[in-house]
Design an enzyme around this catalytic site. Structure first.
Site, PDB file in Angstrom:
ATOM      1  N   CYS A 162       0.803  -1.216   0.000  1.00 22.18           N
ATOM      2  CA  CYS A 162       0.000   0.000   0.000  1.00 22.18           C
ATOM      3  C   CYS A 162       0.838   1.269   0.000  1.00 22.18           C
ATOM      4  O   CYS A 162       0.294   2.383  -0.030  1.00 22.18           O
ATOM      5  CB  CYS A 162      -0.952  -0.005   1.191  1.00 22.18           C
ATOM      6  SG  CYS A 162      -2.068  -1.417   1.171  1.00 22.18           S
ATOM      7  N   GLU A 314      -0.103   4.504  14.058  1.00 21.99           N
ATOM      8  CA  GLU A 314       0.135   5.777  13.379  1.00 21.99           C
ATOM      9  C   GLU A 314      -0.117   6.958  14.312  1.00 21.99           C
ATOM     10  O   GLU A 314       0.668   7.923  14.330  1.00 21.99           O
ATOM     11  CB  GLU A 314      -0.744   5.897  12.135  1.00 21.99           C
ATOM     12  CG  GLU A 314      -0.438   7.140  11.309  1.00 21.99           C
ATOM     13  CD  GLU A 314      -1.136   7.169   9.966  1.00 21.99           C
ATOM     14  OE1 GLU A 314      -0.728   7.964   9.098  1.00 21.99           O
ATOM     15  OE2 GLU A 314      -2.100   6.385   9.765  1.00 21.99           O
TER      16      GLU A 314
END
Length: 408
Positions: A162, A314
């Site tokens: 990705c 994240e």
């Protein structure tokens, strides 16, 4: 230093949110998910996605080319043509051997392969299409763009899950900085809306099934109730040029690609490193490459897939690197996850944020995890100066890529 600057002079889009910069921006600012039931996925336990609508390959590319290419190449080639037009480039006039094509694709077309394998498995090898291989291998996207536009410089695809199209943009920038190319068409295209993709991701428990109010509520990046990703599709292609080349022809500059960082988690084939080791390394490398401090960044376009582990890691990385992070958005809440093309789409959306000096809202965000709160607009876009922005892309295998853009 001015000779080392790499400018974005063109932008081409084919996305679930639209195929023009203005249409895409308006849709992003509406802050609503585009996920809907997908006829291609009928009968599967997850039967929705974010689809590109209103795109007709025959009208865009002609009958012969539309039949010869798979959908990921349809989308990517159309976006490349748009990027060239947006940049005001004339392929019949450019120095073709100085024009490269570097595009990101995370996989080949599982839809085409599934059809052809059924012929082989059914004992009908002579029924396998002679075009099956040529239309499906990832490198065909870059090759077809070069054939169509007459670009005879370096030509290849990058495949880093990705992060593929973000890797492509970073490599394209480096080709220009090294003096190998004057222009590089870069970004990516992907259409993962194939039953085999969905079956695999369902078995991995990566897809969201949580849609109490229908498919539109399923993509929930950074929300405490997030349950997985929602597939999307699309393509975004940027025309990059050396600052000198852009200046010489009087080109409009949308932004400069000032920093790039890449890393590997070296941890697990699917899960991110729990401490965000690789993601943080890539982010700090991009900042260092640009000569920027964390405080210089106005906006972060998060990878933000809506998976439980990925979003948590994240958020932790952003809090650790920035202390108080700048304004964050997660566009996959609106357009879904286009896999290999996701980084290019996020970069394109960030260019629009810089142009409009505003950050689009994140859809379906009601409540963030305690201790992981980020400054994420919801409901409507937020106006603020966006002079420096970071774009994150993280992939299976722990493959990470981060881009830093600055306004012209």
């Amino acid at each position: 230093m001015s000779d080392q600057r790499v400018a974005v002079t063109g932008l081409g889009l084919v996305t679930p949110a639209g195929d023009s910069p203005q249409a895409v921006w308006e849709t992003l600012c509406a802050g609503r998910s585009l996920a809907a039931r997908d006829p291609a996925l009928a009968g599967l336990s997850v039967d929705f996605s974010c689809q590109v609508s209103g795109f007709d390959a025959v009208t865009e590319l002609g009958v012969r080319m539309s039949r010869r290419l798979d959908r990921f190449a349809h989308l990517g080639l159309a976006a490349a043509r748009r990027a060239v037009r947006d940049a005001g480039l004339a392929p019949h006039e450019w120095a073709a051997e100085r024009v490269g094509v570097v595009l990101g694709v995370s996989s080949n077309s599982l839809q085409t392969y599934a059809q052809e394998f059924s012929q082989l498995g059914g004992g009908r090898p002579s029924a396998v299409s002679p075009l099956a291989l040529a239309r499906s291998i990832p490198s065909q996207l870059a090759g077809e763009v070069a054939i169509d536009l007459g670009a005879r410089g370096p030509n290849f695809v990058t495949t880093s899950a990705c992060a593929s199209s973000m890797t492509a943009i970073g490599v394209a920038r480096d080709l220009i900085r090294a003096g190998t190319c004057d222009i590089v068409l870069t970004g990516g295209g992907e259409s993962p809306r194939a039953p085999m993709n969905v079956a695999c991701l369902t078995q991995m428990k990566a897809l969201s099934r949580e849609c109490p109010a229908g498919p539109g509520s399923a993509s929930r990046p950074f929300d405490v109730d997030r349950g997985g990703l929602v597939l999307g599709e699309g393509a975004a292609v940027l025309a990059l040029e050396s600052a000198a080349h852009a200046r010489a022809r009087g080109a409009r500059v949308r932004a400069f690609v000032r920093g790039y960082g890449a890393s590997a988690d070296a941890y697990h084939p699917i899960a991110p490193h729990p401490g965000g080791r690789g993601a943080e390394q890539a982010l700090r490398s991009a900042l260092a490459d640009a000569g920027c401090a964390p405080a210089d960044v106005d906006h972060v376009s998060a990878h933000g897939t809506g998976t439980r582990r990925g979003d948590a890691v994240e958020a932790d990385v952003l809090l650790r690197v920035f202390g108080t992070p700048p304004v964050v958005t997660a566009a996959k809440s609106v357009v879904g996850h286009a896999m290999g093309a996701a980084g290019a789409l996020a970069t394109a959306f960030t260019l629009l944020a810089m142009e409009h000096q505003a950050v689009p809202p994140t859809a379906n965000l009601a409540e963030q995890e305690a201790g992981r709160e980020l400054d994420i607009p919801t409901g409507r876009h937020r106006r603020l100066p966006v002079g420096t922005a970071v774009v994150n892309a993280f992939g299976f295998g722990g493959q990470n890529a981060v881009l830093l853009l600055t306004a012209p």
